[in-house]
Design a protein around this motif. Structure first.
Motif, mmCIF file in Angstrom:
data_model
loop_
_atom_site.group_PDB
_atom_site.id
_atom_site.type_symbol
_atom_site.label_atom_id
_atom_site.label_comp_id
_atom_site.label_asym_id
_atom_site.label_seq_id
_atom_site.Cartn_x
_atom_site.Cartn_y
_atom_site.Cartn_z
ATOM 1 N N ILE A 181 0.664 -1.097 0.030
ATOM 2 C CA ILE A 181 -0.107 0.019 0.024
ATOM 3 C C ILE A 181 0.834 1.289 0.085
ATOM 4 C CG2 ILE A 181 -1.797 -1.261 1.184
ATOM 5 C CD1 ILE A 181 -1.068 0.316 3.735
ATOM 6 N N GLY A 182 0.442 2.275 -0.584
ATOM 7 C CA GLY A 182 0.908 3.642 -0.719
ATOM 8 C C GLY A 182 0.699 4.513 0.591
ATOM 9 N N LEU A 183 1.314 5.074 1.264
ATOM 10 C CA LEU A 183 1.222 6.121 2.241
ATOM 11 C C LEU A 183 1.407 7.791 2.039
ATOM 12 C CD1 LEU A 183 -0.045 6.658 5.195
ATOM 13 C CD2 LEU A 183 2.117 5.836 6.051
ATOM 14 N N MET A 184 0.534 8.474 1.838
ATOM 15 C CA MET A 184 0.765 9.875 1.352
ATOM 16 C C MET A 184 0.480 10.698 2.604
ATOM 17 S SD MET A 184 -0.570 12.197 -1.670
ATOM 18 C CE MET A 184 0.681 11.426 -2.996
ATOM 19 N N GLU A 214 1.293 -5.575 8.643
ATOM 20 C CA GLU A 214 0.143 -6.187 7.732
ATOM 21 C C GLU A 214 0.566 -6.033 6.187
ATOM 22 O OE1 GLU A 214 -1.863 -8.095 9.115
ATOM 23 O OE2 GLU A 214 -1.799 -7.522 10.906
ATOM 24 N N PHE A 215 1.341 -4.949 6.047
ATOM 25 C CA PHE A 215 1.321 -4.632 4.659
ATOM 26 C C PHE A 215 2.843 -4.251 4.404
ATOM 27 C CE2 PHE A 215 -2.804 -3.318 5.580
ATOM 28 C CZ PHE A 215 -3.670 -4.073 5.056
ATOM 29 N N GLU A 216 3.255 -4.035 3.103
ATOM 30 C CA GLU A 216 4.562 -3.533 2.809
ATOM 31 C C GLU A 216 4.342 -2.005 2.505
ATOM 32 O OE1 GLU A 216 7.698 -3.271 -1.066
ATOM 33 O OE2 GLU A 216 6.623 -5.191 -0.832
ATOM 34 N N VAL A 217 4.551 -0.974 3.454
ATOM 35 C CA VAL A 217 4.147 0.147 3.138
ATOM 36 C C VAL A 217 4.995 1.191 2.499
ATOM 37 C CG1 VAL A 217 3.519 2.567 4.663
ATOM 38 C CG2 VAL A 217 2.978 0.313 5.479
ATOM 39 N N GLU A 226 2.832 11.843 -9.893
ATOM 40 C CA GLU A 226 2.088 10.842 -10.006
ATOM 41 C C GLU A 226 2.414 9.431 -8.998
ATOM 42 O OE1 GLU A 226 3.519 9.200 -13.832
ATOM 43 O OE2 GLU A 226 5.485 8.667 -13.270
ATOM 44 N N ILE A 227 1.371 8.804 -9.124
ATOM 45 C CA ILE A 227 1.504 7.612 -8.188
ATOM 46 C C ILE A 227 1.912 6.351 -8.871
ATOM 47 C CG2 ILE A 227 0.081 6.380 -6.386
ATOM 48 C CD1 ILE A 227 0.056 9.228 -5.948
ATOM 49 N N ASP A 228 2.915 5.950 -8.366
ATOM 50 C CA ASP A 228 3.533 4.686 -9.209
ATOM 51 C C ASP A 228 2.703 3.341 -9.273
ATOM 52 O OD1 ASP A 228 6.046 5.958 -8.708
ATOM 53 O OD2 ASP A 228 6.585 4.504 -6.950
ATOM 54 N N LYS A 229 2.815 2.778 -10.418
ATOM 55 C CA LYS A 229 2.047 1.852 -10.984
ATOM 56 C C LYS A 229 1.723 0.633 -10.156
ATOM 57 C CE LYS A 229 0.864 4.094 -14.859
ATOM 58 N NZ LYS A 229 1.558 5.083 -14.863
ATOM 59 N N ASP A 230 2.913 0.366 -9.377
ATOM 60 C CA ASP A 230 2.834 -0.917 -8.613
ATOM 61 C C ASP A 230 1.841 -0.519 -7.315
ATOM 62 O OD1 ASP A 230 4.660 0.918 -7.426
ATOM 63 O OD2 ASP A 230 5.881 -0.484 -6.660
ATOM 64 N N ILE A 231 1.284 0.548 -7.056
ATOM 65 C CA ILE A 231 0.547 0.850 -5.837
ATOM 66 C C ILE A 231 -0.857 0.789 -6.265
ATOM 67 C CG2 ILE A 231 -0.271 2.546 -4.148
ATOM 68 C CD1 ILE A 231 2.677 3.528 -4.252
ATOM 69 N N ASN A 232 -1.850 0.002 -5.490
ATOM 70 C CA ASN A 232 -3.139 -0.168 -6.083
ATOM 71 C C ASN A 232 -3.981 0.499 -5.018
ATOM 72 O OD1 ASN A 232 -2.826 -1.649 -8.283
ATOM 73 N ND2 ASN A 232 -2.295 -3.680 -7.324
ATOM 74 N N VAL A 233 -3.379 0.724 -3.683
ATOM 75 C CA VAL A 233 -4.154 0.993 -2.560
ATOM 76 C C VAL A 233 -3.404 2.140 -2.069
ATOM 77 C CG1 VAL A 233 -5.219 0.864 -0.364
ATOM 78 C CG2 VAL A 233 -5.433 -1.069 -2.120
ATOM 79 N N LEU A 234 -3.978 3.486 -1.862
ATOM 80 C CA LEU A 234 -3.212 4.560 -1.367
ATOM 81 C C LEU A 234 -4.045 5.376 -0.201
ATOM 82 C CD1 LEU A 234 -1.138 6.904 -1.640
ATOM 83 C CD2 LEU A 234 -2.436 8.170 -3.191
ATOM 84 N N LEU A 235 -3.235 5.367 0.980
ATOM 85 C CA LEU A 235 -3.718 6.158 2.345
ATOM 86 C C LEU A 235 -3.126 7.386 2.046
ATOM 87 C CD1 LEU A 235 -4.157 3.113 2.962
ATOM 88 C CD2 LEU A 235 -3.595 3.864 5.347
ATOM 89 N N LEU A 236 -4.133 8.451 2.067
ATOM 90 C CA LEU A 236 -4.125 9.779 1.833
ATOM 91 C C LEU A 236 -4.407 10.328 3.419
ATOM 92 C CD1 LEU A 236 -3.325 12.466 0.490
ATOM 93 C CD2 LEU A 236 -5.609 12.661 -0.452
ATOM 94 N N GLY A 258 -7.901 2.928 -11.513
ATOM 95 C CA GLY A 258 -8.429 1.989 -10.884
ATOM 96 C C GLY A 258 -7.985 2.080 -9.506
ATOM 97 N N GLY A 259 -7.145 2.835 -8.941
ATOM 98 C CA GLY A 259 -6.922 2.657 -7.648
ATOM 99 C C GLY A 259 -7.624 2.860 -6.728
ATOM 100 N N LYS A 260 -7.629 2.411 -5.439
ATOM 101 C CA LYS A 260 -8.482 2.727 -4.342
ATOM 102 C C LYS A 260 -7.833 3.627 -3.387
ATOM 103 C CE LYS A 260 -11.124 -0.748 -5.637
ATOM 104 N NZ LYS A 260 -10.444 -1.097 -6.694
#
Length: 283
Positions: A181-184, A214-217, A226-236, A258-260
């Motif tokens: 997951i991505g964390l911004m 739980e995740f690789e953050v 831009e948000i990297d293509k390997d991130i499908n879920v982003l926490l803002l 299609g990102g969440k």
């Protein structure tokens, strides 16, 4: 014989036949209900009705996952605790029904000084102390190949989270890689090595530590274009008013592909009020 007497006997015969037929119908209906894998959940909030997310995880398992339920039985176990243990067992059955052949359930009664008790301790199940001083086991060990997760002790205080705990254990052993997951964040959620305003470092938030369990953050800069293509879920988390205009475009493109996106924005954020401002900058 008088006609009235015959008519009365016919009514008695018909009534007797009707009662027998009704009895047989009730017996047959009861038998069919015992065969049907249907259970009515009357708890407040439907605690034992699986969520769509849980069902999706269980249906998408690629190989069998073993769920070993350890639950003590006996007259020494208080009735409320026995009832709670039965509800946990019912929930495990719901997992079995949703997962089909990919969920293998084994049930053990770890009596004192027994092989079942030794197995429970090897699987990381911890005994709970009863008021009488005796030990009581209620826990679950989930495994697939050499991967194993344990819920050491299930207590009534955590009843609303049992489904989450159990499906998390199943998901952990069923996947060789942790999801990313991505964390911004506009706040130091992941901690700071050095803050030039306070001249101090800060530790990561508890939230960040739990996420990393739980995740690789992957940290994403608040100024990213831009948000990297390997991130499908982003926490803002709280982008603040000073976020660059390119942020909105980057988030827009991320969602369109299609990102969440999960956004946490609070105009009264306590930690934001604690952040030191640059000299001359209005709050």
């Amino acid at each position: 014989m008088p006609a009235s007497f015959l008519k009365k006997n016919e009514q008695l015969v018909y009534s007797a036949v009707g009662l027998v037929a009704l009895f047989l119908l009730l017996v047959a209906l009861n038998f069919l209900l015992t065969l049907a894998p249907v259970r009515i959940d009357l708890t407040q909030g439907n605690l034992y009705t699986l969520s769509p997310g849980t069902k999706k995880i269980l249906r998408n398992l690629s190989s069998p996952v073993k769920v070993k339920l350890y639950v003590s039985q006996g007259e020494s176990v208080p009735v409320p605790l026995r009832g709670f243990a039965q509800r946990v067992e019912d929930l495990v059955r719901e997992f079995k029904q949703a997962g089909g052949s990919n969920i293998v359930v084994e049930r053990y009664n770890p009596r004192p000084d027994s092989e079942e008790e030794d197995a429970a301790q090897l699987d990381g199940i911890e005994p709970q102390q009863l008021v009488s001083g005796e030990q009581f086991y209620l826990g679950v060990a989930v495994s697939q190949l050499d991967r194993k997760q344990a819920i050491p002790a299930i207590s009534p205080q955590r009843e609303r989270l049992i489904e989450y705990d159990l499906v998390r254990a199943v998901a952990r052993v069923a996947s060789t890689e942790r999801p990313k997951i991505g964390l911004m964040a506009g706040l130091p959620v992941l901690g700071e090595k050095f803050n030039p305003f306070t001249r101090q470092s800060s530790e990561p938030w508890v939230l960040a530590s739990e996420l990393k369990r739980e995740f690789e953050v992957k940290e994403v800069s608040i100024s990213a274009k831009e948000i990297d293509k390997d991130i499908n879920v982003l926490l803002l988390i709280h982008p603040r008013l000073g976020a660059p205009p390119t942020l909105e475009y980057a988030l827009d493109q991320f969602v369109l592909r299609g990102g969440k996106l999960i956004a946490f924005v609070d105009p009264y954020a306590y930690f934001d009020q604690q952040q030191p401002m640059m000299p001359g900058m209005p709050p």
